[in-house]
Design an enzyme around this catalytic site. Structure first.
Site, PDB file in Angstrom:
ATOM      1  N   HIS A   1       0.846  -1.185   0.000  1.00  0.00           N
ATOM      2  CA  HIS A   1       0.000   0.000   0.000  1.00  0.00           C
ATOM      3  C   HIS A   1       0.885   1.240   0.000  1.00  0.00           C
ATOM      4  CE1 HIS A   1      -4.223  -1.522   1.329  1.00  0.00           C
ATOM      5  NE2 HIS A   1      -3.641  -2.363   0.489  1.00  0.00           N
TER       6      HIS A   1
ATOM      7  N   CYS B   1      -3.457   0.199   7.190  1.00  0.00           N
ATOM      8  CA  CYS B   1      -2.588   1.367   7.165  1.00  0.00           C
ATOM      9  C   CYS B   1      -2.849   2.271   8.362  1.00  0.00           C
ATOM     10  CB  CYS B   1      -2.793   2.146   5.867  1.00  0.00           C
ATOM     11  SG  CYS B   1      -2.029   1.367   4.416  1.00  0.00           S
TER      12      CYS B   1
ATOM     13  N   ARG C   1       6.848   4.946   3.363  1.00  0.00           N
ATOM     14  CA  ARG C   1       7.643   4.903   4.595  1.00  0.00           C
ATOM     15  C   ARG C   1       8.947   4.148   4.360  1.00  0.00           C
ATOM     16  NH1 ARG C   1       8.307   0.941   8.445  1.00  0.00           N
ATOM     17  NH2 ARG C   1       9.093   1.664  10.480  1.00  0.00           N
ATOM     18  N   ARG C   2       8.888   3.045   3.622  1.00  0.00           N
ATOM     19  CA  ARG C   2      10.122   2.308   3.330  1.00  0.00           C
ATOM     20  C   ARG C   2      11.124   3.211   2.600  1.00  0.00           C
ATOM     21  NH1 ARG C   2       6.745  -2.187   0.995  1.00  0.00           N
ATOM     22  NH2 ARG C   2       6.067  -3.425   2.779  1.00  0.00           N
TER      23      ARG C   2
ATOM     24  N   GLU D   1       1.069   4.092   1.592  1.00  0.00           N
ATOM     25  CA  GLU D   1       1.612   4.640   2.835  1.00  0.00           C
ATOM     26  C   GLU D   1       2.815   3.833   3.323  1.00  0.00           C
ATOM     27  OE1 GLU D   1      -2.978   5.032   3.179  1.00  0.00           O
ATOM     28  OE2 GLU D   1      -1.496   3.800   2.139  1.00  0.00           O
TER      29      GLU D   1
ATOM     30  N   ARG E   1       0.423   3.024  15.319  1.00  0.00           N
ATOM     31  CA  ARG E   1       1.665   2.537  15.919  1.00  0.00           C
ATOM     32  C   ARG E   1       2.774   3.576  15.818  1.00  0.00           C
ATOM     33  NH1 ARG E   1       3.884  -3.012  13.592  1.00  0.00           N
ATOM     34  NH2 ARG E   1       4.188  -1.689  11.755  1.00  0.00           N
TER      35      ARG E   1
ATOM     36  N   LYS F   1      -1.182   1.020  11.386  1.00  0.00           N
ATOM     37  CA  LYS F   1       0.254   1.286  11.333  1.00  0.00           C
ATOM     38  C   LYS F   1       0.550   2.750  11.667  1.00  0.00           C
ATOM     39  CE  LYS F   1       1.496  -2.538   8.313  1.00  0.00           C
ATOM     40  NZ  LYS F   1       2.219  -3.016   7.118  1.00  0.00           N
TER      41      LYS F   1
ATOM     42  N   CYS G   1      -6.698   2.774   4.635  1.00  0.00           N
ATOM     43  CA  CYS G   1      -7.548   1.642   4.971  1.00  0.00           C
ATOM     44  C   CYS G   1      -7.516   1.424   6.481  1.00  0.00           C
ATOM     45  CB  CYS G   1      -7.088   0.379   4.242  1.00  0.00           C
ATOM     46  SG  CYS G   1      -5.448  -0.226   4.701  1.00  0.00           S
TER      47      CYS G   1
END
Length: 282
Positions: A88, A185, A94-95, A90, A191, A188, A140
């Site tokens: 996805h 997502c 981030r990666r 997002e 988190r 995450k 999501c």
């Protein structure tokens, strides 16, 4: 960021900031080659991480961006862990951000927005700089109102998803016929509000990075009656965080970003209406 100090003040004018963030992300996306972008009826989701500076708070720099809508179902996961589960937008963005951070910290001349923290040889974000997330649609896992357990089935706290147990509930990403094992997502993002966006490995050389704002593009079909991104999404986040409060360390306080509503994104980021099967790109 040192949790003992006050965080930088987020943008006050939500309309101006939402327009600036979305314009910067979409402008950077438009500058990229057409290969891999949606064609015809295809659509995708765009996510971007941006950096604002105290010198130009409404002129954010795009640090990373990505498109993507795919996620492997449970039956397709590789036994050796050599497949990407979650693609996805997002998560991929981030990666890319983490890869940029590794490269910048390892460079002979790190960027001006990263400075030594004076704590164990780690780095931190320079005072006055802020990290932001822009997404062309609701991530999501977001619901219009905080759902009750009777309305939406949740995984029990003792169930582990992708090696991560949650203290209240975990929403899986939606699948197309095959249930996924990836956290949604929005879970995450929740988190990241607690432990930072940098991840466990990078935290050895970088102090936690937290989002100041999350800007979400408006739906071309309009929001459901009574739904407002700024207030309703914040309520969802607070509900998720409250379910985790009992496992926070006494010295820890979750970071709560501000949520803003951006203008409707271009057509290639619109979901196909009606009964036409969606065609996604990436």
């Amino acid at each position: 960021m040192d949790r003992s100090t006050s965080p930088p003040t987020p943008p006050r004018d939500g309309v101006q900031w939402a327009s600036a963030a979305s314009s910067a992300a979409l402008r950077r996306y438009s500058s990229l080659p057409k290969k891999g972008k949606p064609q015809g009826r295809e659509s995708t989701v765009l996510a971007a991480f941006l950096l604002s500076s105290p010198q130009d708070p409404l002129g954010p720099e795009v640090l990373s961006l990505a498109t993507g809508t795919k996620c492997l179902g449970a039956s397709r996961l590789g036994p050796r862990g050599d497949l990407v589960h979650d693609a996805h937008a997002e998560v991929v963005a981030r990666r890319a951000l983490l890869r940029l951070l590794y490269a910048e910290i390892g460079a002979d001349s790190p960027p001006s927005w990263l400075v030594p923290s004076g704590s164990g040889g780690r780095w931190r974000l320079r005072d006055g700089y802020q990290l932001h997330l822009y997404v062309t649609q609701l991530p999501c896992g977001v619901m219009p109102v905080p759902p009750s357990p009777s309305e939406v089935p949740r995984l029990q706290p003792d169930i582990v998803v992708n090696g991560c147990g949650d203290g209240g509930f975990v929403q899986r990403k939606p699948g197309r016929g095959d249930t996924t094992l990836s956290m949604s997502c929005f879970d995450k993002i929740t988190r990241w509000c607690v432990v930072g966006i940098q991840g466990a490995l990078l935290s050895h050389i970088l102090e936690p990075l937290y989002l100041s704002t999350v800007t979400i593009g408006q739906s071309p079909d309009g929001a459901p009656e009574g739904f407002c991104i700024e207030s309703n999404v914040e309520k969802v986040l607070c509900a998720r965080l409250s379910s985790l409060s009992r496992i926070f360390p006494a010295s820890s306080k979750p970071n709560k970003p501000l949520f803003f509503e951006a203008p409707i994104p271009p057509k290639e980021f619109h979901q196909t209406p009606g009964d036409i099967p969606p065609l996604t790109c990436g």
